[in-house]
Design an enzyme around this catalytic site. Structure first.
Site, PDB file in Angstrom:
ATOM      1  N   SER A  63      10.880  12.581  14.434  1.00 40.41           N
ATOM      2  CA  SER A  63      10.852  11.973  15.776  1.00 40.41           C
ATOM      3  C   SER A  63      12.044  12.460  16.596  1.00 40.41           C
ATOM      4  O   SER A  63      11.919  12.745  17.785  1.00 40.41           O
ATOM      5  CB  SER A  63      10.905  10.439  15.683  1.00 40.41           C
ATOM      6  OG  SER A  63       9.611   9.909  15.483  1.00 40.41           O
TER       7      SER A  63
ATOM      8  N   GLN B 111      16.755   0.511   9.578  1.00 40.44           N
ATOM      9  CA  GLN B 111      16.645   1.690  10.428  1.00 40.44           C
ATOM     10  C   GLN B 111      18.024   2.216  10.848  1.00 40.44           C
ATOM     11  O   GLN B 111      18.212   3.425  10.993  1.00 40.44           O
ATOM     12  CB  GLN B 111      15.811   1.327  11.663  1.00 40.44           C
ATOM     13  CG  GLN B 111      15.257   2.516  12.404  1.00 40.44           C
ATOM     14  CD  GLN B 111      13.971   3.037  11.790  1.00 40.44           C
ATOM     15  OE1 GLN B 111      13.082   2.282  11.448  1.00 40.44           O
ATOM     16  NE2 GLN B 111      13.862   4.350  11.648  1.00 40.44           N
TER      17      GLN B 111
ATOM     18  N   ASN C 294      -0.955   6.433   7.023  1.00 34.06           N
ATOM     19  CA  ASN C 294      -0.293   7.664   7.448  1.00 34.06           C
ATOM     20  C   ASN C 294       0.660   8.213   6.384  1.00 34.06           C
ATOM     21  O   ASN C 294       0.597   9.392   6.015  1.00 34.06           O
ATOM     22  CB  ASN C 294       0.447   7.412   8.767  1.00 34.06           C
ATOM     23  CG  ASN C 294       1.298   8.594   9.180  1.00 34.06           C
ATOM     24  OD1 ASN C 294       2.493   8.628   8.945  1.00 34.06           O
ATOM     25  ND2 ASN C 294       0.669   9.593   9.759  1.00 34.06           N
TER      26      ASN C 294
ATOM     27  N   LYS D 144      16.220   3.517  18.040  1.00 32.15           N
ATOM     28  CA  LYS D 144      15.079   4.333  17.619  1.00 32.15           C
ATOM     29  C   LYS D 144      14.438   3.665  16.423  1.00 32.15           C
ATOM     30  O   LYS D 144      15.122   3.303  15.460  1.00 32.15           O
ATOM     31  CB  LYS D 144      15.569   5.745  17.226  1.00 32.15           C
ATOM     32  CG  LYS D 144      14.467   6.688  16.831  1.00 32.15           C
ATOM     33  CD  LYS D 144      13.922   7.436  18.017  1.00 32.15           C
ATOM     34  CE  LYS D 144      12.548   8.035  17.777  1.00 32.15           C
ATOM     35  NZ  LYS D 144      11.408   7.133  17.962  1.00 32.15           N
TER      36      LYS D 144
ATOM     37  N   THR E 120       6.636  11.673   7.421  1.00 25.82           N
ATOM     38  CA  THR E 120       7.176  10.673   6.493  1.00 25.82           C
ATOM     39  C   THR E 120       6.695  10.955   5.072  1.00 25.82           C
ATOM     40  O   THR E 120       7.482  10.955   4.114  1.00 25.82           O
ATOM     41  CB  THR E 120       6.807   9.250   6.939  1.00 25.82           C
ATOM     42  OG1 THR E 120       7.140   9.113   8.318  1.00 25.82           O
ATOM     43  CG2 THR E 120       7.540   8.208   6.129  1.00 25.82           C
TER      44      THR E 120
ATOM     45  N   LYS F 195      19.228   4.340   7.898  1.00 26.16           N
ATOM     46  CA  LYS F 195      18.335   5.491   7.729  1.00 26.16           C
ATOM     47  C   LYS F 195      18.613   6.528   8.811  1.00 26.16           C
ATOM     48  O   LYS F 195      18.780   7.713   8.533  1.00 26.16           O
ATOM     49  CB  LYS F 195      16.890   4.997   7.833  1.00 26.16           C
ATOM     50  CG  LYS F 195      15.840   6.073   7.713  1.00 26.16           C
ATOM     51  CD  LYS F 195      14.448   5.544   8.028  1.00 26.16           C
ATOM     52  CE  LYS F 195      14.146   4.291   7.241  1.00 26.16           C
ATOM     53  NZ  LYS F 195      12.725   3.909   7.356  1.00 26.16           N
TER      54      LYS F 195
ATOM     55  N   GLY G 111       5.568   4.962  15.967  1.00 26.73           N
ATOM     56  CA  GLY G 111       4.556   4.205  15.219  1.00 26.73           C
ATOM     57  C   GLY G 111       5.107   3.603  13.939  1.00 26.73           C
ATOM     58  O   GLY G 111       6.227   3.867  13.523  1.00 26.73           O
ATOM     59  N   ASP G 112       4.298   2.748  13.338  1.00 24.21           N
ATOM     60  CA  ASP G 112       4.566   2.172  12.014  1.00 24.21           C
ATOM     61  C   ASP G 112       3.204   1.630  11.573  1.00 24.21           C
ATOM     62  O   ASP G 112       2.166   2.090  12.066  1.00 24.21           O
ATOM     63  CB  ASP G 112       5.646   1.072  12.099  1.00 24.21           C
ATOM     64  CG  ASP G 112       6.136   0.608  10.720  1.00 24.21           C
ATOM     65  OD1 ASP G 112       6.938   1.319  10.110  1.00 24.21           O
ATOM     66  OD2 ASP G 112       5.698  -0.452  10.231  1.00 24.21           O
TER      67      ASP G 112
ATOM     68  N   LYS H 145      13.625  -1.706  16.053  1.00 21.70           N
ATOM     69  CA  LYS H 145      12.255  -1.811  15.539  1.00 21.70           C
ATOM     70  C   LYS H 145      11.524  -2.835  16.398  1.00 21.70           C
ATOM     71  O   LYS H 145      12.152  -3.687  17.015  1.00 21.70           O
ATOM     72  CB  LYS H 145      12.282  -2.272  14.072  1.00 21.70           C
ATOM     73  CG  LYS H 145      11.034  -1.978  13.282  1.00 21.70           C
ATOM     74  CD  LYS H 145      10.971  -0.559  12.759  1.00 21.70           C
ATOM     75  CE  LYS H 145       9.643  -0.282  12.095  1.00 21.70           C
ATOM     76  NZ  LYS H 145       9.634   0.995  11.371  1.00 21.70           N
TER      77      LYS H 145
HETATM   78  P1  NDP Z   1      -0.497   2.572   8.090  1.00 18.91           P
HETATM   79  O1  NDP Z   1      -0.896   1.417   8.927  1.00 18.91           O
HETATM   80  O2  NDP Z   1      -0.950   3.943   8.459  1.00 18.91           O
HETATM   81  O3  NDP Z   1      -0.925   2.327   6.569  1.00 18.91           O
HETATM   82  C1  NDP Z   1      -0.496   1.227   5.855  1.00 18.91           C
HETATM   83  C2  NDP Z   1      -1.167   1.229   4.503  1.00 18.91           C
HETATM   84  O4  NDP Z   1      -0.590   0.209   3.705  1.00 18.91           O
HETATM   85  C3  NDP Z   1      -2.657   0.934   4.572  1.00 18.91           C
HETATM   86  O5  NDP Z   1      -3.314   1.576   3.516  1.00 18.91           O
HETATM   87  C4  NDP Z   1      -2.672  -0.588   4.407  1.00 18.91           C
HETATM   88  O6  NDP Z   1      -3.893  -1.114   3.896  1.00 18.91           O
HETATM   89  C5  NDP Z   1      -1.566  -0.787   3.399  1.00 18.91           C
HETATM   90  N1  NDP Z   1      -0.982  -2.113   3.596  1.00 18.91           N
HETATM   91  C6  NDP Z   1      -0.413  -2.601   4.722  1.00 18.91           C
HETATM   92  N2  NDP Z   1      -0.049  -3.871   4.558  1.00 18.91           N
HETATM   93  C7  NDP Z   1      -0.402  -4.185   3.304  1.00 18.91           C
HETATM   94  C8  NDP Z   1      -0.274  -5.345   2.519  1.00 18.91           C
HETATM   95  N3  NDP Z   1       0.265  -6.473   3.036  1.00 18.91           N
HETATM   96  N4  NDP Z   1      -0.727  -5.315   1.238  1.00 18.91           N
HETATM   97  C9  NDP Z   1      -1.268  -4.193   0.727  1.00 18.91           C
HETATM   98  N5  NDP Z   1      -1.431  -3.057   1.432  1.00 18.91           N
HETATM   99  C10 NDP Z   1      -0.991  -3.056   2.681  1.00 18.91           C
HETATM  100  O7  NDP Z   1       1.114   2.513   8.038  1.00 18.91           O
HETATM  101  P2  NDP Z   1       2.140   3.655   7.628  1.00 18.91           P
HETATM  102  O8  NDP Z   1       1.544   4.532   6.598  1.00 18.91           O
HETATM  103  O9  NDP Z   1       2.661   4.247   8.877  1.00 18.91           O
HETATM  104  O10 NDP Z   1       3.343   2.796   7.002  1.00 18.91           O
HETATM  105  C11 NDP Z   1       3.404   2.490   5.615  1.00 18.91           C
HETATM  106  C12 NDP Z   1       4.825   2.129   5.240  1.00 18.91           C
HETATM  107  O11 NDP Z   1       5.702   3.225   5.536  1.00 18.91           O
HETATM  108  C13 NDP Z   1       5.436   0.928   5.991  1.00 18.91           C
HETATM  109  O12 NDP Z   1       6.320   0.257   5.137  1.00 18.91           O
HETATM  110  C14 NDP Z   1       6.227   1.589   7.103  1.00 18.91           C
HETATM  111  O13 NDP Z   1       7.259   0.754   7.592  1.00 18.91           O
HETATM  112  C15 NDP Z   1       6.778   2.798   6.355  1.00 18.91           C
HETATM  113  N6  NDP Z   1       7.218   3.902   7.190  1.00 18.91           N
HETATM  114  C16 NDP Z   1       6.382   4.504   8.069  1.00 18.91           C
HETATM  115  C17 NDP Z   1       6.804   5.562   8.844  1.00 18.91           C
HETATM  116  C18 NDP Z   1       5.886   6.317   9.722  1.00 18.91           C
HETATM  117  O14 NDP Z   1       6.313   7.359  10.234  1.00 18.91           O
HETATM  118  N7  NDP Z   1       4.643   5.889   9.928  1.00 18.91           N
HETATM  119  C19 NDP Z   1       8.213   6.018   8.769  1.00 18.91           C
HETATM  120  C20 NDP Z   1       8.995   5.384   7.738  1.00 18.91           C
HETATM  121  C21 NDP Z   1       8.512   4.351   7.002  1.00 18.91           C
HETATM  122  P3  NDP Z   1      -4.918  -1.890   4.879  1.00 18.91           P
HETATM  123  O15 NDP Z   1      -5.444  -0.816   5.776  1.00 18.91           O
HETATM  124  O16 NDP Z   1      -5.903  -2.512   3.993  1.00 18.91           O
HETATM  125  O17 NDP Z   1      -4.074  -2.906   5.641  1.00 18.91           O
END
Ligand code: NDP
Length: 448
Positions: free
Chosen positions: A380, A114, A244, A93, A213, A117, A168-169, A129
Site C-alpha cells: 500500500s 498497525q 484475500n 494508515k 499480504t 507493523k 481494505g481488510d 484502522k
Molecule cells: P477476507 O474478508 O478477504 O477473508 C476473510 C476470510 O476469513 C474468509 O474466508 C472468512 O470466512 C474468514 N473469516 C472471517 N471471519 C471469520 C471468523 N469469525 N471465523 C472463521 N473464519 C472467518 O479478509 P482478508 O483475507 O483481507 O483478511 C484476513 C485476515 O488478514 C484478517 O485478520 C485481516 O486483518 C488480515 N490482514 C489483511 C490484510 C489485507 O491486505 N487484506 C493485510 C494484513 C492483515 P467467511 O467468508 O465465511 O466469513
C-alpha cells in the site's frame, strides 16, 4: 504478569481500566508490553517521556452513524469507526473492516498492531484502522454500494493523502474500495489517488497489492526456511480462511513447491490431499462469492468438515489467514503433535496467547502477524509512492520490492531479538524493532 517491568504492569492495568470491555485491545497491548521490558530498562528516556503510555492512547477516535436503505426499501443503521492511532511516522494508515463482530475494541486492537507493523516496514506510514459492524454477507451489489457511499459521506472529512489513508481488510476488497473512492471523489471534487490504497489497476492501483499480504507472508516463511537451508519444496501446508490473504498465500506456497492440503471459511474447512485447486477456489470465492463447501462438491477426492478445527489436519507449516483468536491452545497442541515446524500469522492476532506460549515451549517457530503480514501495508505504501510520482511499476518490479521488504523485516526481527537477548524469538524482535522506530520519532517530535 511475570517478567514484566512494574511500570509496564501498571500501564497495562491502566489501559484495561480506561478501556473497559475491549478485550482484544487489552490482549494486543499486553502482548507488546511483555516484550518491552529490556527496552525500557536500556532506554529510560522512553519512560521519562511517557512514550509507551502515549502509544496506548489513540490520537483520535471517530464513531459515526451509517444510515442506508436496503433492497426492500427499509432503513438500516450501522456504526462506523476510524481510530487514528499514531501519526509520528507518517499519515495514519490501515484498513477498513466490514464484519458484524466489529466494535471499538476490535478496531483499537487492529490500529494498535498497525503502528508497530507499519513501523517495521521502514516506510513513512503511521497506524490507524477502521470499519463497521455492517455484514456484507448476502447483500446485493447495490446494497454494498449504498452502504459504502453512506460510510464515506462521513469518513471523507477525516481522511486525505497527508492525513489518513484507509485500505481494505475483512469484507473490504477492490469492489468496496471502488465505491468508497467514487464517493470521496464526488464529495470533494478531487481525484486524489493517495487517499485510499487497494485501488483497481485501471484507476490508480498498484500491481501486486491484491496478492501482497498472502505473498508477503509466504516470503517471510521462505526467509525462515532459507535461514536453516530448507525450502517449501515438498512441505504440507494448512491455510485457514479463503479470502484475500489466504488465496494469495496458497498461490505463492504452490509456486515455491509446497502443497496446501486444507483451507477454510467461517462454516468449516476442506481437505484436499492432492493440493488445493486454486483456479476452482478463486472461481468459488472471488467470482461467485460462494461457500467453501462448494469446493468439496466439485472435487470427489476432497471432503468438507463443518466447524473451526482446520488445525486438526497434519502439516509442516500452518498459516492462519482468517481472523483474530482463531487458533487456540488446543489447536496449537494438535499442530505440535502432528509435527508442525512453523506457524506464520497471515491474519492479525489469529493465535491466542496460550497457543503462542505452547509453540514457544515446543520449539515451533512462530512468526507474528505484525511482521509476517506486513507485506500488504508495505505494498500500500508502494501504491502511495506510485500515486505521488504519477508513475506505475510493473508486476515484477513491485513484487521484487515486496520480497526485499519482507527479507528486511525478517532480518530486522532476528537481529533485534538477538540484540535484546532473545535469539530466534520473532515476536519479541518484531515488537521491539517496531517500537523503537516509532518511539524515537515520538521523542524527536516533542510532546504531541
Ligand atoms: P477476507 O474478508 O478477504 O477473508 C476473510 C476470510 O476469513 C474468509 O474466508 C472468512 O470466512 C474468514 N473469516 C472471517 N471471519 C471469520 C471468523 N469469525 N471465523 C472463521 N473464519 C472467518 O479478509 P482478508 O483475507 O483481507 O483478511 C484476513 C485476515 O488478514 C484478517 O485478520 C485481516 O486483518 C488480515 N490482514 C489483511 C490484510 C489485507 O491486505 N487484506 C493485510 C494484513 C492483515 P467467511 O467468508 O465465511 O466469513
Amino acid at each position: 504478569m511475570t517478567g514484566m517491568h512494574q511500570k509496564l504492569h501498571d500501564l497495562y492495568d491502566e489501559v484495561a481500566q480506561r478501556n473497559p470491555g475491549e478485550t482484544e485491545f487489552h490482549q494486543a497491548v499486553y502482548e507488546v508490553l511483555t516484550s518491552l521490558d529490556p527496552v525500557v530498562t536500556k532506554h529510560p528516556e522512553y519512560a521519562d517521556n511517557a512514550v509507551v503510555r502515549r502509544l496506548c492512547e489513540p490520537e483520535r477516535q471517530i464513531i459515526f452513524r451509517v444510515p442506508w436503505i436496503d433492497d426492500c426499501g427499509a432503513v438500516q443503521i450501522n456504526r462506523g469507526f476510524r481510530v487514528e492511532f499514531n501519526s509520528a511516522l507518517g499519515p495514519f494508515k490501515g484498513g477498513l473492516r466490514f464484519h458484524p463482530s466489529v466494535y471499538l475494541g476490535i478496531v483499537k486492537f487492529l490500529g494498535f498492531e498497525q503502528i508497530f507493523k507499519n513501523s517495521l516496514t521502514g516506510l513513512p506510514i503511521g497506524g490507524g484502522k477502521g470499519g463497521s459492524d455492517f455484514d456484507p454477507k448476502g447483500r446485493s451489489d447495490n446494497e454494498i454500494m449504498r452502504f459504502c457511499q453512506s460510510f464515506m459521506t462521513e469518513l471523507y472529512r477525516h481522511i486525505g493523502e497527508y492525513t489518513d489513508v484507509p485500505a481494505g481488510d475483512i469484507g473490504v476488497g477492490a469492489r468496496e474500495i471502488g465505491y468508497l473512492f467514487g464517493q470521496y471523489k464526488r464529495i470533494t471534487n478531487r481525484w486524489e489517488a493517495g487517499v485510499l490504497t487497494g485501488k483497481g489497476l485501471t484507476w490508480g492501483g498498484s500491481q501486486v497489492r491484491t496478492e501482497a499480504t498472502g505473498y508477503g507472508t509466504v516470503f517471510f516463511v521462505d526467509e525462515i526456511l532459507r535461514a536453516r537451508s530448507d525450502s517449501f519444496d515438498g512441505k504440507r501446508v494448512v491455510v485457514s480462511g479463503s479470502g484475500n490473504v489466504a488465496i494469495y498465500a496458497i498461490e505463492k506456497v504452490q509456486a515455491l513447491g509446497g502443497t496446501v492440503v486444507a483451507c477454510s471459511d467461517s462454516s468449516g474447512y476442506i481437505v484436499d490431499d492432492k493440493g488445493v485447486d486454486l483456479n476452482l477456489l478463486k472461481e468459488i470465492k472471488e467470482v461467485r462469492r460462494g461457500r467453501i463447501t462448494e469446493y468439496a462438491d466439485a472435487r470427489s477426492h476432497a471432503h468438507f468438515v463443518t466447524g473451526r478445527s482446520v488445525w486438526q489436519v497434519p502439516c509442516d507449516i500452518a498459516l492462519p489467514c482468517a481472523t483474530q483468536n482463531e487458533l487456540s491452545g488446543t489447536d496449537a497442541t494438535a499442530l505440535i503433535e502432528s509435527g508442525c515446524l512453523i506457524v506464520a500469522e497471515g491474519a492479525n492476532m489469529p493465535c491466542t496467547p496460550d497457543a503462542v506460549k505452547y509453540f514457544a515451549e515446543a520449539g515451533v517457530t512462530f512468526a507474528p502477524g505484525k511482521a509476517a503480514n506486513a507485506g500488504g501495508v508495505a505494498t500500500s505504501a508502494l501504491e502511495m509512492q506510485q500515486n505521488a510520482s504519477r508513475d506505475s511499476w510493473t508486476f515484477e518490479e513491485t513484487e521484487a520490492r515486496l520480497a526485499e521488504i519482507m527479507g528486511r523485516i525478517h532480518d530486522n526481527c532476528l537481529t533485534t531479538a538477538d540484540d535484546y537477548g532473545q535469539p530466534g524469538n520473532y515476536a519479541a524482535g518484531a515488537n521491539i524493532a517496531g517500537f523503537i522506530r516509532v518511539a524515537d520519532a515520538m521523542l524527536a517530535l516533542g510532546l504531541i
